[in-house]
Design a protein around this motif. Structure first.
Motif, PDB file in Angstrom:
ATOM      1  N   VAL A  85       0.683  -0.883   0.259  1.00  0.00           N
ATOM      2  CA  VAL A  85       0.210   0.770  -0.143  1.00  0.00           C
ATOM      3  C   VAL A  85       0.711   1.296  -0.188  1.00  0.00           C
ATOM      4  O   VAL A  85       1.919   1.547   0.846  1.00  0.00           O
ATOM      5  N   VAL A  86       1.029   1.502  -0.384  1.00  0.00           N
ATOM      6  CA  VAL A  86       1.832   3.106  -1.461  1.00  0.00           C
ATOM      7  C   VAL A  86       0.831   4.750  -1.359  1.00  0.00           C
ATOM      8  O   VAL A  86       0.131   4.297  -1.634  1.00  0.00           O
ATOM      9  N   LEU A  87       1.164   5.371   0.077  1.00  0.00           N
ATOM     10  CA  LEU A  87       0.878   6.707  -0.307  1.00  0.00           C
ATOM     11  C   LEU A  87       1.300   7.584  -1.563  1.00  0.00           C
ATOM     12  O   LEU A  87       2.477   7.393  -1.693  1.00  0.00           O
ATOM     13  N   VAL A  88       0.333   8.999  -2.293  1.00  0.00           N
ATOM     14  CA  VAL A  88       0.809  10.094  -2.898  1.00  0.00           C
ATOM     15  C   VAL A  88       0.555  10.617  -3.385  1.00  0.00           C
ATOM     16  O   VAL A  88      -0.569  10.697  -3.089  1.00  0.00           O
ATOM     17  N   THR A 111       6.657  15.121  -2.934  1.00  0.00           N
ATOM     18  CA  THR A 111       7.363  16.306  -3.909  1.00  0.00           C
ATOM     19  C   THR A 111       8.350  16.001  -3.647  1.00  0.00           C
ATOM     20  O   THR A 111       9.061  16.730  -2.161  1.00  0.00           O
ATOM     21  N   GLU A 112       9.359  16.275  -4.371  1.00  0.00           N
ATOM     22  CA  GLU A 112      10.691  15.770  -4.056  1.00  0.00           C
ATOM     23  C   GLU A 112      11.712  16.638  -5.361  1.00  0.00           C
ATOM     24  O   GLU A 112      11.361  17.211  -6.712  1.00  0.00           O
ATOM     25  N   GLY A 113      12.951  17.649  -5.446  1.00  0.00           N
ATOM     26  CA  GLY A 113      13.583  18.452  -5.924  1.00  0.00           C
ATOM     27  C   GLY A 113      13.082  19.393  -6.151  1.00  0.00           C
ATOM     28  O   GLY A 113      12.774  20.046  -5.546  1.00  0.00           O
ATOM     29  N   GLN A 114      12.442  19.671  -8.247  1.00  0.00           N
ATOM     30  CA  GLN A 114      12.303  21.009  -7.792  1.00  0.00           C
ATOM     31  C   GLN A 114      10.796  20.125  -8.700  1.00  0.00           C
ATOM     32  O   GLN A 114      10.295  21.599  -9.343  1.00  0.00           O
ATOM     33  N   SER A 115      10.080  19.134  -8.515  1.00  0.00           N
ATOM     34  CA  SER A 115       8.967  19.001  -9.160  1.00  0.00           C
ATOM     35  C   SER A 115       7.863  18.817  -8.581  1.00  0.00           C
ATOM     36  O   SER A 115       8.221  17.907  -8.070  1.00  0.00           O
ATOM     37  N   LEU A 117       4.426  16.282  -7.725  1.00  0.00           N
ATOM     38  CA  LEU A 117       4.414  14.637  -7.833  1.00  0.00           C
ATOM     39  C   LEU A 117       2.510  15.114  -8.660  1.00  0.00           C
ATOM     40  O   LEU A 117       2.056  14.691  -7.593  1.00  0.00           O
ATOM     41  N   THR A 118       2.363  15.887  -9.352  1.00  0.00           N
ATOM     42  CA  THR A 118       0.895  15.710 -10.361  1.00  0.00           C
ATOM     43  C   THR A 118       0.924  15.050 -11.634  1.00  0.00           C
ATOM     44  O   THR A 118       1.937  15.617 -12.372  1.00  0.00           O
TER      45      THR A 118
END
Length: 477
Positions: A85-88, A111-115, A117-118
């Motif tokens: 089970v993974v949350l995003v 969200t990691e770095g400069q982008s 997560l969408t």
């Protein structure tokens, strides 16, 4: 569900009945508004950096965040069945990981770095991790369309019939889960029952005995402006107090704390109501508009900081009530005497203490009230300040009876002294009930529902009206 493929859950609005990133923003504004705004300015061109900064500044308590029951049950059942089970989320990755760890899930992507997560970026990240159609995905908005299309099974939360039909046409298995929110829950967040406080705008009209239709229309317009402004501030206050409300025995049921209404909807409603209030204020003239802006600014300062400061908070509450009286005078052009304002302030100071005494009396622990500076050990001091406020108000009322204005408005002046008796009884009753925890959390709202108290107020006004000759003028006796 039958599948052994990983179950991927969108966090914002799907697994949670709230938005993880906005929870962080409002937690930051509540704990350290200056640092939060500085972080926003510093990272204004880098949304991902702001998400990371706000999480470091004020991470929300993941154990208090409201869950969507249907999705949470699916997730826990999948975990017990041995599925991943993974949350995003597009919130900061560390915060998503903390939420995942709390519920014992396999992991979290954020969200990691400069982008961020969408959208397509999220779908690409999931395909890279699990392969095309290598996972099941639960989401609640059009932004999840790409992730649904790349999934084997789509769990669609809320009313999205067109998206669901498109997914079925593309060969995806679709499960529909109820979602969304109700307008009546948003209306509850506006706290319309609190609008009764704005009857205080009528006090200058009562004191001046000006009951003409134009005056009443103006004071009603002023009450409408203050009601809209108050609801706007209530929304802001609730968003700033999410964590404290969730720790409270009854406030945990408030719409934003419980996740019944999305934070974004609250922000939009709060902004719209603030504009409505200012528009009405502009029509009523610069004097009223100035008082309204002062009220909104002081209310915002109270929500951000002042309510956490012992004694400052009850003084601010008294000031906010007193400002309503000034607003009534500004809206109608009726003069409010200085002694009237000196009278109402200690009354409201006493009622502010009553509010805190009630909360302490109803508290289940000896710890300080969440988001406030008081503990049960302060009840005695609050009672003393309330008593000082009561005595001060009665002394000022008595002193008013000797003014030139009182001589003009009250031919039978001794009736003002008689009116002191039920007025004193009402004030003492309010203080005693608050100390014993026999009131609602708001003394003004309680006072307008308390039949015995309303009877005392009626006798007070009756004696005053008789002394002014109004009963004789209106009813011929």
């Amino acid at each position: 569900m039958g599948s052994q493929k990983p179950l991927v859950l969108d966090v914002d609005g799907t697994f949670l009945r709230t938005d993880l990133f906005l929870e962080s923003v409002w937690a930051g504004l509540g704990r350290d508004p200056r640092a939060t705004l500085a972080a926003l300015v510093r990272t204004r061109a880098r949304p991902a950096a702001f998400r990371q900064a706000i999480t470091r500044l004020a991470p929300p308590r993941v154990d208090l965040l409201p869950l969507r029951a249907e999705i949470a049950e699916r997730a826990l059942a999948a975990r017990e069945a041995g599925r991943q089970v993974v949350l995003v989320s597009d919130a900061d990755g560390d915060l998503v990981a903390a939420l995942s760890d709390h519920y014992g899930f396999s992991g979290g992507l954020g969200t990691e770095g400069q982008s961020r997560l969408t959208g397509e970026d999220r779908a690409e990240a999931l395909k890279s991790a699990f392969g095309l159609r290598g996972y099941d995905y639960a989401g609640d908005s059009g932004q999840d369309r790409a992730a649904w299309k790349a999934a084997d099974r789509a769990v669609v939360v809320g009313e999205h019939p067109r998206i669901a039909d498109d997914l079925r046409a593309a060969g995806r298995r679709v499960d529909a889960v109820p979602g969304g929110w109700r307008w009546r829950d948003l209306a509850r967040a506006l706290r319309p029952h609190q609008w009764v406080k704005n009857v205080l705008l009528v006090l200058p009209v009562l004191a001046a005995h000006d009951f003409t239709l134009p005056t009443l229309v103006l004071v009603l317009a002023g009450m409408a402006a203050f009601s809209a402004a108050a609801s706007s501030i209530y929304i802001v206050n609730d968003l700033l107090d999410l964590e404290a409300d969730r720790l409270h025995p009854t406030k945990c049921r408030r719409p934003f704390a419980a996740g019944a209404v999305p934070i974004r909807a609250g922000m939009a409603a709060g902004g719209a109501l603030g504009l409505v209030a200012l528009a009405i204020g502009t029509v009523l003239g610069p004097a009223f508009l100035g008082v309204l802006v002062l009220y909104m600014a002081l209310s915002l300062a109270y929500s951000l900081r002042l309510k956490r400061m012992r004694w400052i908070d009850v003084a601010t509450l008294a000031a906010l009530y007193t400002i309503r009286v000034v607003a009534g005078a500004a809206a109608t052009g009726v003069a409010a005497s200085i002694l009237m304002l000196v009278f109402v302030f200690p009354v409201f100071l006493a009622l502010g203490c009553v509010k805190r005494m009630t909360e302490l009396a109803l508290s289940r622990t000896d710890e300080r009230l969440p988001g406030r500076g008081y503990g049960r050990a302060d009840r005695g001091d609050l009672l003393n300040v309330a008593a000082i406020g009561v005595v001060g108000a009665l002394v000022v009322f008595f002193a008013y009876s000797f003014t030139e204005q009182a001589r003009m408005l009250y031919p039978t002046r001794w009736m003002l002294w008689v009116a002191l008796i039920p007025l004193a009884a009402w004030l003492v009753r309010m203080v005693v009930l608050g100390y014993r925890g026999k009131q609602d959390y708001d003394p003004i709202v309680f006072a307008l529902r308390d039949r015995a108290g309303l009877g005392l107020v009626f006798f007070t006004l009756s004696f005053m009206f008789y002394g002014a000759g109004l009963w004789q003028r209106w009813f011929g006796f």
